[in-house]
Write a protein that holds these residues in place. Structure first.
Motif, PDB file in Angstrom:
ATOM      1  N   ALA A 142      43.649 103.846 -53.749  1.00  9.29           N
ATOM      2  CA  ALA A 142      44.235 105.084 -54.266  1.00  9.29           C
ATOM      3  C   ALA A 142      44.559 106.015 -53.101  1.00  9.29           C
ATOM      4  CB  ALA A 142      43.278 105.758 -55.235  1.00  9.29           C
ATOM      5  N   GLU A 143      45.811 106.435 -53.012  1.00 10.48           N
ATOM      6  CA  GLU A 143      46.256 107.391 -51.994  1.00 10.48           C
ATOM      7  C   GLU A 143      47.078 108.452 -52.707  1.00 10.48           C
ATOM      8  OE1 GLU A 143      47.334 106.894 -48.208  1.00 10.48           O
ATOM      9  OE2 GLU A 143      45.501 105.807 -47.880  1.00 10.48           O
ATOM     10  N   GLY A 144      47.359 109.523 -52.041  1.00 12.54           N
ATOM     11  CA  GLY A 144      48.206 110.561 -52.612  1.00 12.54           C
ATOM     12  C   GLY A 144      49.620 110.058 -52.842  1.00 12.54           C
ATOM     13  N   SER A 145      50.278 110.566 -53.842  1.00 13.03           N
ATOM     14  CA  SER A 145      51.629 110.115 -54.178  1.00 13.03           C
ATOM     15  C   SER A 145      52.668 110.644 -53.198  1.00 13.03           C
ATOM     16  CB  SER A 145      51.970 110.537 -55.606  1.00 13.03           C
ATOM     17  OG  SER A 145      51.924 111.949 -55.697  1.00 13.03           O
ATOM     18  N   GLU A 146      52.272 111.449 -52.229  1.00 15.95           N
ATOM     19  CA  GLU A 146      53.189 112.031 -51.256  1.00 15.95           C
ATOM     20  C   GLU A 146      53.489 111.091 -50.090  1.00 15.95           C
ATOM     21  OE1 GLU A 146      54.671 115.047 -51.744  1.00 15.95           O
ATOM     22  OE2 GLU A 146      53.671 114.948 -53.692  1.00 15.95           O
ATOM     23  N   THR A 147      52.768 109.999 -49.954  1.00 20.72           N
ATOM     24  CA  THR A 147      52.963 109.109 -48.814  1.00 20.72           C
ATOM     25  C   THR A 147      54.099 108.127 -49.097  1.00 20.72           C
ATOM     26  OG1 THR A 147      51.378 107.470 -49.611  1.00 20.72           O
ATOM     27  CG2 THR A 147      50.511 109.230 -48.219  1.00 20.72           C
ATOM     28  N   PRO A 148      54.860 107.755 -48.057  1.00 19.52           N
ATOM     29  CA  PRO A 148      55.923 106.768 -48.245  1.00 19.52           C
ATOM     30  C   PRO A 148      55.392 105.336 -48.265  1.00 19.52           C
ATOM     31  CG  PRO A 148      55.914 107.529 -45.994  1.00 19.52           C
ATOM     32  CD  PRO A 148      54.863 108.330 -46.727  1.00 19.52           C
ATOM     33  N   TRP A 149      54.121 105.138 -48.003  1.00 24.24           N
ATOM     34  CA  TRP A 149      53.520 103.818 -47.950  1.00 24.24           C
ATOM     35  C   TRP A 149      52.538 103.627 -49.093  1.00 24.24           C
ATOM     36  CZ3 TRP A 149      52.519 107.574 -44.230  1.00 24.24           C
ATOM     37  CH2 TRP A 149      51.258 108.157 -44.308  1.00 24.24           C
ATOM     38  N   VAL A 150      52.158 102.359 -49.263  1.00 25.86           N
ATOM     39  CA  VAL A 150      51.111 102.002 -50.225  1.00 25.86           C
ATOM     40  C   VAL A 150      49.981 101.361 -49.424  1.00 25.86           C
ATOM     41  CG1 VAL A 150      50.513 100.582 -52.214  1.00 25.86           C
ATOM     42  CG2 VAL A 150      52.755 101.693 -52.101  1.00 25.86           C
ATOM     43  N   ALA A 151      48.777 101.879 -49.594  1.00 25.42           N
ATOM     44  CA  ALA A 151      47.609 101.368 -48.873  1.00 25.42           C
ATOM     45  C   ALA A 151      46.944 100.266 -49.688  1.00 25.42           C
ATOM     46  CB  ALA A 151      46.621 102.491 -48.597  1.00 25.42           C
ATOM     47  N   LEU A 152      46.607  99.168 -49.013  1.00 24.16           N
ATOM     48  CA  LEU A 152      45.936  98.022 -49.613  1.00 24.16           C
ATOM     49  C   LEU A 152      44.750  97.644 -48.737  1.00 24.16           C
ATOM     50  CD1 LEU A 152      49.103  95.808 -50.252  1.00 24.16           C
ATOM     51  CD2 LEU A 152      47.917  97.181 -51.953  1.00 24.16           C
ATOM     52  N   VAL A 153      43.908  96.778 -49.259  1.00 25.05           N
ATOM     53  CA  VAL A 153      42.806  96.187 -48.495  1.00 25.05           C
ATOM     54  C   VAL A 153      42.872  94.685 -48.704  1.00 25.05           C
ATOM     55  CG1 VAL A 153      40.296  96.059 -48.251  1.00 25.05           C
ATOM     56  CG2 VAL A 153      41.375  98.246 -48.774  1.00 25.05           C
ATOM     57  N   ASP A 154      42.769  93.915 -47.616  1.00 20.50           N
ATOM     58  CA  ASP A 154      42.785  92.461 -47.750  1.00 20.50           C
ATOM     59  C   ASP A 154      41.435  91.977 -48.285  1.00 20.50           C
ATOM     60  OD1 ASP A 154      40.920  91.952 -45.673  1.00 20.50           O
ATOM     61  OD2 ASP A 154      42.428  91.296 -44.258  1.00 20.50           O
ATOM     62  N   PRO A 155      41.305  90.692 -48.622  1.00 23.77           N
ATOM     63  CA  PRO A 155      40.052  90.198 -49.214  1.00 23.77           C
ATOM     64  C   PRO A 155      38.809  90.375 -48.344  1.00 23.77           C
ATOM     65  CG  PRO A 155      41.801  88.610 -49.569  1.00 23.77           C
ATOM     66  CD  PRO A 155      42.337  89.655 -48.631  1.00 23.77           C
ATOM     67  N   GLY A 156      38.973  90.568 -47.044  1.00 18.78           N
ATOM     68  CA  GLY A 156      37.830  90.749 -46.162  1.00 18.78           C
ATOM     69  C   GLY A 156      37.549  92.199 -45.814  1.00 18.78           C
ATOM     70  N   GLY A 157      38.310  93.140 -46.384  1.00 23.63           N
ATOM     71  CA  GLY A 157      38.057  94.549 -46.166  1.00 23.63           C
ATOM     72  C   GLY A 157      38.931  95.234 -45.128  1.00 23.63           C
ATOM     73  N   THR A 158      39.910  94.530 -44.556  1.00 26.58           N
ATOM     74  CA  THR A 158      40.798  95.141 -43.568  1.00 26.58           C
ATOM     75  C   THR A 158      41.926  95.868 -44.277  1.00 26.58           C
ATOM     76  OG1 THR A 158      40.304  93.432 -41.948  1.00 26.58           O
ATOM     77  CG2 THR A 158      42.326  94.695 -41.596  1.00 26.58           C
ATOM     78  N   GLY A 159      42.144  97.115 -43.888  1.00 24.61           N
ATOM     79  CA  GLY A 159      43.197  97.906 -44.496  1.00 24.61           C
ATOM     80  C   GLY A 159      44.571  97.525 -43.996  1.00 24.61           C
ATOM     81  N   LEU A 160      45.558  97.724 -44.845  1.00 22.40           N
ATOM     82  CA  LEU A 160      46.946  97.570 -44.466  1.00 22.40           C
ATOM     83  C   LEU A 160      47.762  98.549 -45.272  1.00 22.40           C
ATOM     84  CD1 LEU A 160      48.751  94.850 -46.369  1.00 22.40           C
ATOM     85  CD2 LEU A 160      46.275  94.659 -46.277  1.00 22.40           C
ATOM     86  N   THR A 161      48.859  98.981 -44.724  1.00 21.11           N
ATOM     87  CA  THR A 161      49.780  99.817 -45.466  1.00 21.11           C
ATOM     88  C   THR A 161      51.122  99.125 -45.473  1.00 21.11           C
ATOM     89  OG1 THR A 161      50.258 101.113 -43.484  1.00 21.11           O
ATOM     90  CG2 THR A 161      48.610 101.993 -44.973  1.00 21.11           C
ATOM     91  N   VAL A 162      51.809  99.188 -46.595  1.00 22.20           N
ATOM     92  CA  VAL A 162      53.112  98.559 -46.729  1.00 22.20           C
ATOM     93  C   VAL A 162      54.158  99.657 -46.778  1.00 22.20           C
ATOM     94  CG1 VAL A 162      54.537  97.009 -48.102  1.00 22.20           C
ATOM     95  CG2 VAL A 162      52.073  96.636 -47.969  1.00 22.20           C
ATOM     96  N   LEU A 163      55.112  99.571 -45.875  1.00 16.56           N
ATOM     97  CA  LEU A 163      56.208 100.531 -45.784  1.00 16.56           C
ATOM     98  C   LEU A 163      57.493  99.877 -46.277  1.00 16.56           C
ATOM     99  CD1 LEU A 163      55.435 101.643 -42.130  1.00 16.56           C
ATOM    100  CD2 LEU A 163      54.881 102.913 -44.206  1.00 16.56           C
ATOM    101  N   PRO A 164      58.308 100.598 -47.042  1.00 20.18           N
ATOM    102  CA  PRO A 164      59.550  99.985 -47.530  1.00 20.18           C
ATOM    103  C   PRO A 164      60.561  99.728 -46.415  1.00 20.18           C
ATOM    104  CG  PRO A 164      59.449 102.291 -48.159  1.00 20.18           C
ATOM    105  CD  PRO A 164      58.141 101.964 -47.513  1.00 20.18           C
ATOM    106  N   ASP A 165      60.634 100.600 -45.441  1.00 26.02           N
ATOM    107  CA  ASP A 165      61.532 100.465 -44.296  1.00 26.02           C
ATOM    108  C   ASP A 165      60.860 101.080 -43.094  1.00 26.02           C
ATOM    109  OD1 ASP A 165      63.967  99.257 -45.365  1.00 26.02           O
ATOM    110  OD2 ASP A 165      64.106 101.098 -46.563  1.00 26.02           O
ATOM    111  N   ARG A 166      61.382 100.788 -41.932  1.00 31.61           N
ATOM    112  CA  ARG A 166      60.842 101.349 -40.698  1.00 31.61           C
ATOM    113  C   ARG A 166      60.956 102.871 -40.728  1.00 31.61           C
ATOM    114  NH1 ARG A 166      57.918 100.627 -36.321  1.00 31.61           N
ATOM    115  NH2 ARG A 166      58.672 101.721 -34.523  1.00 31.61           N
ATOM    116  N   ILE A 167      59.864 103.538 -40.374  1.00 26.98           N
ATOM    117  CA  ILE A 167      59.856 105.002 -40.281  1.00 26.98           C
ATOM    118  C   ILE A 167      59.732 105.354 -38.814  1.00 26.98           C
ATOM    119  CG2 ILE A 167      58.596 107.092 -40.845  1.00 26.98           C
ATOM    120  CD1 ILE A 167      57.704 105.740 -43.406  1.00 26.98           C
ATOM    121  N   ASP A 168      60.711 106.078 -38.294  1.00 28.78           N
ATOM    122  CA  ASP A 168      60.674 106.477 -36.879  1.00 28.78           C
ATOM    123  C   ASP A 168      60.341 107.937 -36.749  1.00 28.78           C
ATOM    124  OD1 ASP A 168      61.279 103.936 -35.794  1.00 28.78           O
ATOM    125  OD2 ASP A 168      63.383 104.253 -36.276  1.00 28.78           O
TER     126      ASP A 168
END
Length: 120
Positions: free
Chosen positions: A94-120
């Motif tokens: 769960a993250e705030g709806s203001e972020t352009p990314w979606v935060a996930l956690v892999d099966p071993g507990g490592t975080g990742l965020t998925v971005l729709p396109d490159r943000i510069d």
């Protein structure tokens, strides 16, 4: 001359599941390193190449894994990628709806965020 970054070591509560997840997410073949039979992968799959390798190890007792590292796949349809990664075992954080990314956690507990396109 500067150094080359050739490995990212991911400390995980479940290195096998994390490695399988990232193998599926990136399309990189899962390999083993001896001694220790550690799971690792890279785009080339060649241990002698100087391309970036992901290496998976068990979390040290009492230390939560994935608390300081986020891997960020980019350039995808966000909804489709979240669905694909979830089918591989990721869970949404769960993250705030203001972020352009979606935060996930892999099966071993490592975080990742998925971005729709490159943000510069």
């Amino acid at each position: 001359m500067s150094a080359l970054l050739t490995e990212i070591v991911i400390e995980s509560s479940d290195p096998e599941s994390s490695a399988a997840f990232w193998s599926g997410a990136l399309g990189w073949e899962l390999r083993r390193y001896m001694p220790g039979n550690l799971p690792w992968m890279s785009a080339s799959g060649d241990p002698a190449e100087h391309d970036l390798k992901l290496v998976f190890i068990g979390a040290r007792p009492g230390r939560p894994p994935g608390s300081r590292l986020y891997l960020n796949p980019v350039g995808c349809d966000l909804t489709e990628e979240i669905s694909r990664l979830s089918s591989l075992g990721a869970t949404e954080v769960a993250e705030g709806s203001e972020t352009p990314w979606v935060a996930l956690v892999d099966p071993g507990g490592t975080g990742l965020t998925v971005l729709p396109d490159r943000i510069d």
